[in-house]
Each structure stands twice: as C-alpha cells, then as structure tokens.
Write a protein that holds these residues in place. Structure first.
Motif, PDB file in Angstrom:
ATOM      1  N   LYS A 178      -0.380 -13.863 -34.493  1.00 40.39           N
ATOM      2  CA  LYS A 178       1.010 -14.228 -34.102  1.00 40.39           C
ATOM      3  C   LYS A 178       1.398 -13.304 -32.799  1.00 40.39           C
ATOM      4  N   ILE A 179       1.859 -14.024 -32.156  1.00 36.18           N
ATOM      5  CA  ILE A 179       2.672 -13.069 -30.735  1.00 36.18           C
ATOM      6  C   ILE A 179       3.995 -13.608 -30.813  1.00 36.18           C
ATOM      7  N   THR A 180       4.857 -12.742 -30.810  1.00 32.24           N
ATOM      8  CA  THR A 180       6.333 -13.120 -30.660  1.00 32.24           C
ATOM      9  C   THR A 180       6.727 -12.240 -29.449  1.00 32.24           C
ATOM     10  N   VAL A 181       7.373 -12.767 -28.457  1.00 30.76           N
ATOM     11  CA  VAL A 181       8.036 -12.180 -27.418  1.00 30.76           C
ATOM     12  C   VAL A 181       9.788 -12.550 -27.377  1.00 30.76           C
ATOM     13  N   ASN A 182      10.476 -11.401 -27.471  1.00 35.47           N
ATOM     14  CA  ASN A 182      12.001 -11.431 -27.601  1.00 35.47           C
ATOM     15  C   ASN A 182      12.350 -12.483 -28.562  1.00 35.47           C
ATOM     16  N   GLY A 183      11.627 -12.553 -29.904  1.00 40.79           N
ATOM     17  CA  GLY A 183      12.162 -13.320 -31.018  1.00 40.79           C
ATOM     18  C   GLY A 183      11.592 -14.721 -30.858  1.00 40.79           C
ATOM     19  N   ILE A 184      10.900 -15.004 -29.780  1.00 36.56           N
ATOM     20  CA  ILE A 184      10.405 -16.461 -29.743  1.00 36.56           C
ATOM     21  C   ILE A 184       8.922 -16.163 -29.739  1.00 36.56           C
ATOM     22  N   GLU A 185       8.339 -17.431 -30.075  1.00 32.04           N
ATOM     23  CA  GLU A 185       6.795 -17.677 -30.037  1.00 32.04           C
ATOM     24  C   GLU A 185       6.351 -17.813 -28.563  1.00 32.04           C
ATOM     25  N   CYS A 186       5.061 -16.883 -28.371  1.00 33.04           N
ATOM     26  CA  CYS A 186       4.654 -16.851 -27.192  1.00 33.04           C
ATOM     27  C   CYS A 186       4.606 -18.203 -26.418  1.00 33.04           C
ATOM     28  N   GLU A 187       3.994 -19.252 -27.060  1.00 32.02           N
ATOM     29  CA  GLU A 187       3.740 -20.585 -26.457  1.00 32.02           C
ATOM     30  C   GLU A 187       5.117 -21.168 -25.765  1.00 32.02           C
ATOM     31  N   LYS A 188       6.283 -20.961 -26.477  1.00 33.07           N
ATOM     32  CA  LYS A 188       7.617 -21.229 -26.165  1.00 33.07           C
ATOM     33  C   LYS A 188       8.195 -20.485 -25.071  1.00 33.07           C
ATOM     34  N   TYR A 189       7.809 -19.270 -25.163  1.00 35.12           N
ATOM     35  CA  TYR A 189       8.543 -18.139 -24.096  1.00 35.12           C
ATOM     36  C   TYR A 189       7.594 -18.426 -22.663  1.00 35.12           C
ATOM     37  N   PHE A 190       6.510 -18.407 -22.810  1.00 35.24           N
ATOM     38  CA  PHE A 190       5.506 -18.450 -21.602  1.00 35.24           C
ATOM     39  C   PHE A 190       5.134 -20.143 -21.506  1.00 35.24           C
ATOM     40  N   ASN A 191       5.600 -20.881 -20.759  1.00 31.71           N
ATOM     41  CA  ASN A 191       5.160 -22.197 -20.549  1.00 31.71           C
ATOM     42  C   ASN A 191       3.863 -22.547 -19.933  1.00 31.71           C
ATOM     43  N   ARG A 192       3.393 -21.536 -18.916  1.00 30.84           N
ATOM     44  CA  ARG A 192       2.373 -21.785 -18.188  1.00 30.84           C
ATOM     45  C   ARG A 192       1.375 -21.031 -19.081  1.00 30.84           C
ATOM     46  N   GLU A 193       0.106 -22.043 -19.002  1.00 35.78           N
ATOM     47  CA  GLU A 193      -1.124 -21.374 -19.757  1.00 35.78           C
ATOM     48  C   GLU A 193      -1.710 -19.981 -19.333  1.00 35.78           C
ATOM     49  N   ALA A 194      -1.523 -19.889 -17.894  1.00 32.69           N
ATOM     50  CA  ALA A 194      -2.283 -18.863 -17.113  1.00 32.69           C
ATOM     51  C   ALA A 194      -1.447 -17.423 -17.725  1.00 32.69           C
ATOM     52  N   HIS A 195      -0.267 -17.594 -18.001  1.00 24.77           N
ATOM     53  CA  HIS A 195       0.510 -16.472 -18.529  1.00 24.77           C
ATOM     54  C   HIS A 195      -0.015 -16.056 -20.103  1.00 24.77           C
ATOM     55  N   ARG A 196      -0.312 -17.077 -20.719  1.00 30.71           N
ATOM     56  CA  ARG A 196      -0.550 -16.754 -22.194  1.00 30.71           C
ATOM     57  C   ARG A 196      -1.957 -16.440 -22.123  1.00 30.71           C
ATOM     58  N   ILE A 197      -2.937 -16.877 -21.072  1.00 27.94           N
ATOM     59  CA  ILE A 197      -4.204 -16.310 -20.951  1.00 27.94           C
ATOM     60  C   ILE A 197      -4.299 -14.851 -20.595  1.00 27.94           C
ATOM     61  N   ILE A 198      -3.220 -14.548 -19.646  1.00 27.68           N
ATOM     62  CA  ILE A 198      -3.214 -13.151 -19.329  1.00 27.68           C
ATOM     63  C   ILE A 198      -2.571 -12.086 -20.398  1.00 27.68           C
ATOM     64  N   ILE A 199      -1.895 -12.627 -21.331  1.00 29.90           N
ATOM     65  CA  ILE A 199      -1.294 -11.777 -22.496  1.00 29.90           C
ATOM     66  C   ILE A 199      -2.313 -11.366 -23.594  1.00 29.90           C
ATOM     67  N   SER A 200      -3.110 -12.364 -23.857  1.00 31.33           N
ATOM     68  CA  SER A 200      -4.407 -12.568 -24.958  1.00 31.33           C
ATOM     69  C   SER A 200      -5.643 -11.902 -24.380  1.00 31.33           C
ATOM     70  N   GLN A 201      -5.728 -11.521 -22.927  1.00 33.16           N
ATOM     71  CA  GLN A 201      -7.091 -10.982 -22.532  1.00 33.16           C
ATOM     72  C   GLN A 201      -7.371  -9.717 -23.012  1.00 33.16           C
ATOM     73  N   PRO A 202      -6.479  -8.776 -23.285  1.00 33.23           N
ATOM     74  CA  PRO A 202      -7.041  -7.490 -23.836  1.00 33.23           C
ATOM     75  C   PRO A 202      -7.701  -7.887 -25.448  1.00 33.23           C
ATOM     76  N   LEU A 203      -7.029  -8.880 -26.138  1.00 24.30           N
ATOM     77  CA  LEU A 203      -7.532  -8.972 -27.427  1.00 24.30           C
ATOM     78  C   LEU A 203      -8.735  -9.674 -27.295  1.00 24.30           C
ATOM     79  N   GLU A 204      -9.168 -10.664 -26.599  1.00 22.58           N
ATOM     80  CA  GLU A 204     -10.269 -11.486 -26.457  1.00 22.58           C
ATOM     81  C   GLU A 204     -11.432 -10.579 -25.908  1.00 22.58           C
ATOM     82  N   ILE A 205     -11.024  -9.673 -24.946  1.00 18.91           N
ATOM     83  CA  ILE A 205     -12.123  -8.708 -24.748  1.00 18.91           C
ATOM     84  C   ILE A 205     -12.749  -7.701 -25.781  1.00 18.91           C
TER      85      ILE A 205
END
Length: 162
Positions: free
Chosen positions: A59-86
C-alpha cells in the motif's frame, strides 16, 4: 580491493604503506527505527519527499491519501513504483510519504528517489540493481532562470528590421 574470505575491504591510496581495513558486514546492516521503518528523503526539481518504508502489503499513501487518488496520471504512478518493480518487491512494502513543493511530475520523481534510498536503507544488497537502473542519483536539473531583456530564459523578442 575486497578480500572475500575475511569479508573485509582493504584500501591502499597513493601506494603508501598505510592500509585501512573495514569490515564489509558492518556496512551491510539495515538502518531501521523502533517501529520497523526505514526513512529516506528524495528530491526532484523543487519537490521534497519524505518516505517511510516498512513491511506490509504494498500500500502506498501520499500525504494521507491513496496514491491512485493523489496522482491521477498513470505515468506518475508508474514512476513511483519503478524501484519496487526493478527489485521485485511490489507487494512486500507499505510506503507512507509526505511530499511538498513543485508539481505532480516533480513530486513523483522525488518519491521515486526517496523510495529507492529507503529500499537501500532497508535492504543494502539491493543497491547494485538500483544503481544500474540509475535510481539512486538525484536528478539535479532545475528550471533555468528568466533573463532580463527576454520574455523567457532562452526565448528572445521577435527581431524587427524597421
């Protein structure tokens, strides 16, 4: 030079007779607080992200909000999860972070930098994979300042012959 039998690092600078020996096993210990979290700070453009990483369900929480709600663009969510996927740890860690400054793209980049650093603090053996991917080093590019006599940093006013 690394002596793998004794698990030590031997440094000999300037071909002098002084040899410093460090224990490699001490460098490989994770730095985790009393709550089982690793803390790191990530930066990108004018954004600063403080990241706390602990074992969990992904689970990823950004400023107390779920990541999917805070970052609307899929590209931003991919950038954040990139280190975890590698390093194949997507469903292993919960990430709680706070981000200030900049826009969403800079904040996503700051989070990626912070998550990479926190992963290295939690599991030092992941450093090699993250370094090869180029996620440890801070992206130091900034916006160029506007110059006087011009409308923007590089743009100049239209030239008029007459």
């Amino acid at each position: 030079m690394i002596d793998k039998e004794n698990n030590t690092v031997i440094e000999n600078k300037d071909n002098s007779k002084d040899i410093n020996i460090k224990d490699v096993s001490e460098e490989q210990t994770p730095k985790i607080d009393s709550l089982g979290r690793a803390y790191a700070t990530g930066k990108r453009k004018s954004s600063i992200a403080r990241v706390w990483l602990k074992l969990g369900s992904g689970k990823i929480t950004v400023n107390g909000i779920e990541c999917e709600k805070y970052f609307n663009r899929e590209a931003h969510r991919i950038i954040i999860s990139q280190p975890l996927e590698i390093v194949a740890r997507k469903e292993t860690y919960d990430i709680n972070c706070s981000v200030v400054g900049g826009g969403h793209t800079g904040q996503a980049g700051a989070l990626r930098h912070g998550v990479s650093k926190a992963l290295i603090i939690y599991e030092p053996e992941l450093r090699g994979a993250l370094k090869v991917a180029g996620l440890i080093k801070r992206d130091a590019r900034r916006v160029e300042r506007k110059k006087y006599g011009q409308p923007k940093a590089r743009r100049s006013f239209q030239f008029s012959k007459r």
